[in-house]
Design a protein around this motif. Structure first.
Motif, mmCIF file in Angstrom:
data_model
loop_
_atom_site.group_PDB
_atom_site.id
_atom_site.type_symbol
_atom_site.label_atom_id
_atom_site.label_comp_id
_atom_site.label_asym_id
_atom_site.label_seq_id
_atom_site.Cartn_x
_atom_site.Cartn_y
_atom_site.Cartn_z
ATOM 1 N N ALA A 262 64.428 65.679 72.806
ATOM 2 C CA ALA A 262 63.244 65.426 74.015
ATOM 3 C C ALA A 262 63.556 66.123 75.105
ATOM 4 O O ALA A 262 62.687 66.859 75.482
ATOM 5 C CB ALA A 262 63.960 63.515 74.316
ATOM 6 N N VAL A 263 65.236 66.525 75.763
ATOM 7 C CA VAL A 263 65.427 67.617 76.149
ATOM 8 C C VAL A 263 64.509 68.711 75.959
ATOM 9 O O VAL A 263 63.983 69.867 77.035
ATOM 10 C CB VAL A 263 66.263 67.572 76.735
ATOM 11 N N PHE A 264 65.087 69.607 74.594
ATOM 12 C CA PHE A 264 64.526 70.481 74.021
ATOM 13 C C PHE A 264 62.948 70.994 74.352
ATOM 14 O O PHE A 264 62.610 72.021 74.690
ATOM 15 C CB PHE A 264 65.322 71.132 72.725
ATOM 16 N N ASN A 265 62.511 70.129 73.686
ATOM 17 C CA ASN A 265 61.313 70.245 73.296
ATOM 18 C C ASN A 265 60.406 70.184 74.927
ATOM 19 O O ASN A 265 58.922 70.680 74.966
ATOM 20 C CB ASN A 265 60.514 69.281 72.552
ATOM 21 N N GLN A 266 60.572 68.823 76.046
ATOM 22 C CA GLN A 266 60.239 68.662 77.408
ATOM 23 C C GLN A 266 60.464 70.284 77.847
ATOM 24 O O GLN A 266 59.726 71.144 78.217
ATOM 25 C CB GLN A 266 61.428 68.466 77.416
ATOM 26 N N TYR A 267 61.667 71.331 78.065
ATOM 27 C CA TYR A 267 61.792 72.453 77.790
ATOM 28 C C TYR A 267 60.753 73.449 76.887
ATOM 29 O O TYR A 267 60.385 74.333 77.905
ATOM 30 C CB TYR A 267 62.981 72.390 78.820
ATOM 31 N N LYS A 268 61.131 73.426 75.991
ATOM 32 C CA LYS A 268 60.385 74.603 75.326
ATOM 33 C C LYS A 268 58.848 74.353 75.482
ATOM 34 O O LYS A 268 57.901 75.256 75.618
ATOM 35 C CB LYS A 268 60.064 74.394 73.581
ATOM 36 N N GLU A 269 57.878 73.758 75.851
ATOM 37 C CA GLU A 269 56.711 73.844 76.829
ATOM 38 C C GLU A 269 56.982 73.635 78.074
ATOM 39 O O GLU A 269 55.819 74.641 78.132
ATOM 40 C CB GLU A 269 56.443 72.050 77.043
ATOM 41 N N LEU A 270 57.411 73.825 78.994
ATOM 42 C CA LEU A 270 57.246 74.578 79.889
ATOM 43 C C LEU A 270 57.884 75.860 79.675
ATOM 44 O O LEU A 270 57.096 76.293 80.948
ATOM 45 C CB LEU A 270 59.037 73.570 80.170
ATOM 46 N N CYS A 271 58.646 76.040 78.769
ATOM 47 C CA CYS A 271 58.995 77.859 78.980
ATOM 48 C C CYS A 271 57.467 78.335 78.201
ATOM 49 O O CYS A 271 57.544 79.095 78.610
ATOM 50 C CB CYS A 271 59.752 78.139 77.945
ATOM 51 N N ASP A 272 56.752 77.719 77.294
ATOM 52 C CA ASP A 272 55.880 78.054 76.696
ATOM 53 C C ASP A 272 54.339 78.359 77.481
ATOM 54 O O ASP A 272 53.757 79.175 77.266
ATOM 55 C CB ASP A 272 55.133 76.962 75.207
ATOM 56 N N ASN A 273 54.592 77.194 78.477
ATOM 57 C CA ASN A 273 53.593 77.781 78.728
ATOM 58 C C ASN A 273 53.866 78.423 80.607
ATOM 59 O O ASN A 273 52.708 79.381 81.014
ATOM 60 C CB ASN A 273 53.375 75.839 80.552
ATOM 61 N N LYS A 274 55.030 78.997 80.438
ATOM 62 C CA LYS A 274 55.310 79.597 81.435
ATOM 63 C C LYS A 274 55.461 81.259 81.137
ATOM 64 O O LYS A 274 55.781 82.156 81.445
ATOM 65 C CB LYS A 274 55.964 79.935 82.194
ATOM 66 N N GLY A 275 55.410 81.705 79.251
ATOM 67 C CA GLY A 275 55.177 83.046 78.666
ATOM 68 C C GLY A 275 57.320 83.295 78.524
ATOM 69 O O GLY A 275 57.318 84.397 78.820
ATOM 70 N N MET A 276 57.596 82.034 78.797
ATOM 71 C CA MET A 276 59.365 82.257 78.645
ATOM 72 C C MET A 276 59.961 82.164 77.193
ATOM 73 O O MET A 276 59.341 81.354 76.402
ATOM 74 C CB MET A 276 59.947 81.491 79.616
ATOM 75 N N GLU A 277 61.199 83.155 76.609
ATOM 76 C CA GLU A 277 61.290 82.490 75.152
ATOM 77 C C GLU A 277 62.279 81.886 75.368
ATOM 78 O O GLU A 277 63.178 81.082 76.878
ATOM 79 C CB GLU A 277 62.031 84.018 74.986
ATOM 80 N N PHE A 278 62.233 81.033 74.257
ATOM 81 C CA PHE A 278 63.210 79.269 74.471
ATOM 82 C C PHE A 278 63.633 79.163 72.895
ATOM 83 O O PHE A 278 62.671 79.349 72.366
ATOM 84 C CB PHE A 278 62.693 78.331 75.120
ATOM 85 N N GLU A 279 64.565 79.575 72.634
ATOM 86 C CA GLU A 279 65.275 79.229 71.528
ATOM 87 C C GLU A 279 66.611 78.503 70.783
ATOM 88 O O GLU A 279 67.116 78.372 71.700
ATOM 89 C CB GLU A 279 65.789 80.829 71.042
ATOM 90 N N VAL A 280 66.770 77.735 69.925
ATOM 91 C CA VAL A 280 68.223 76.683 69.441
ATOM 92 C C VAL A 280 67.680 76.913 68.564
ATOM 93 O O VAL A 280 67.318 76.732 67.605
ATOM 94 C CB VAL A 280 67.233 75.347 70.011
ATOM 95 N N SER A 281 69.406 77.094 68.171
ATOM 96 C CA SER A 281 70.306 77.947 66.916
ATOM 97 C C SER A 281 71.172 76.483 66.300
ATOM 98 O O SER A 281 72.137 76.757 67.707
ATOM 99 C CB SER A 281 70.105 79.168 66.590
ATOM 100 N N GLY A 282 71.000 76.051 65.441
ATOM 101 C CA GLY A 282 71.664 75.263 64.925
ATOM 102 C C GLY A 282 71.973 73.368 65.404
ATOM 103 O O GLY A 282 70.352 73.296 65.693
ATOM 104 N N LYS A 283 72.618 72.822 64.963
ATOM 105 C CA LYS A 283 71.856 71.561 64.546
ATOM 106 C C LYS A 283 73.319 71.024 65.187
ATOM 107 O O LYS A 283 74.293 71.203 64.806
ATOM 108 C CB LYS A 283 71.447 71.352 63.274
ATOM 109 N N LEU A 284 73.337 69.149 65.530
ATOM 110 C CA LEU A 284 74.576 68.439 65.902
ATOM 111 C C LEU A 284 74.994 67.969 64.748
ATOM 112 O O LEU A 284 74.159 67.532 64.279
ATOM 113 C CB LEU A 284 74.521 67.731 66.695
ATOM 114 N N PRO A 285 76.431 67.805 64.378
ATOM 115 C CA PRO A 285 76.063 66.352 63.622
ATOM 116 C C PRO A 285 75.599 65.576 63.494
ATOM 117 O O PRO A 285 75.639 64.780 64.568
ATOM 118 C CB PRO A 285 77.386 66.848 63.370
#
Length: 171
Positions: A37-60
């Motif tokens: 929820a947090v990552f996708n909220q900020y991914k959308e904000l970053c996309d709107n500002k032309g900012m790169e946002f990347e997440v790699s890996g997963k929580l167990p």
């Protein structure tokens, strides 16, 4: 709306459908609904500002941190990263999150672009906002959550353009 009473419902396929949905729409899938929820909220904000946002890996799947602590930790880390990256030139704006797991621990690195040098006091980054009495509580909240959960955090700036928070948490 239909009401279902006294029926055993297998909802495992809903989780699969949600993961397929996230992949189809290029949403972040970290393995945890709170962080997503947090990552996708900020991914959308970053996309709107032309900012790169990347997440790699997963929580167990067996990660047992309280949801409120996880929300405080991730939202403050990403909010601080976003605010700092916004101050950079548009072609240098980036936030990256790397999640790694071992048998007993979870490692998370949150890096972002920064403008200039980050100031530190007692090993903690200091807000650059003029009104320091009413700002800078996010770092304290992050530190409190990490320590309460038997973890460790270190903030670093290896060069003037990049800032990283390295976190270790007990799985």
């Amino acid at each position: 709306l239909a009401v279902i009473k006294n029926q055993n419902i297998d909802i495992s396929h809903f989780e699969e459908d949600m993961n397929d949905f996230k992949e189809k729409f290029n949403l972040v899938n970290s393995g945890n609904i709170i962080t997503d929820a947090v990552f996708n909220q900020y991914k959308e904000l970053c996309d709107n500002k032309g900012m790169e946002f990347e997440v790699s890996g997963k929580l167990p799947k067996n990660f047992n941190m309280a949801e409120t602590d996880l929300c405080v930790l991730i939202s403050n880390l990403i909010s601080n990263a976003y605010e700092a990256a916004l101050k950079c030139e548009e072609d240098r704006r980036i936030i990256s999150v790397e999640i790694r797991n071992s048998d007993d621990d979870i490692f998370m690195d949150v890096s972002n672009s920064v403008n200039g040098e980050v100031m530190f006091k007692n090993g903690l980054p200091v807000t650059d906002k003029p009104d320091r009495k009413n700002h800078g509580f996010g770092v304290e909240n992050i530190l409190e959550v990490v320590e309460r959960n038997g973890g460790y955090i270190e903030w670093k700036q290896l060069d003037k353009g990049r800032f990283t928070a390295e976190i270790m948490l007990n799985a």
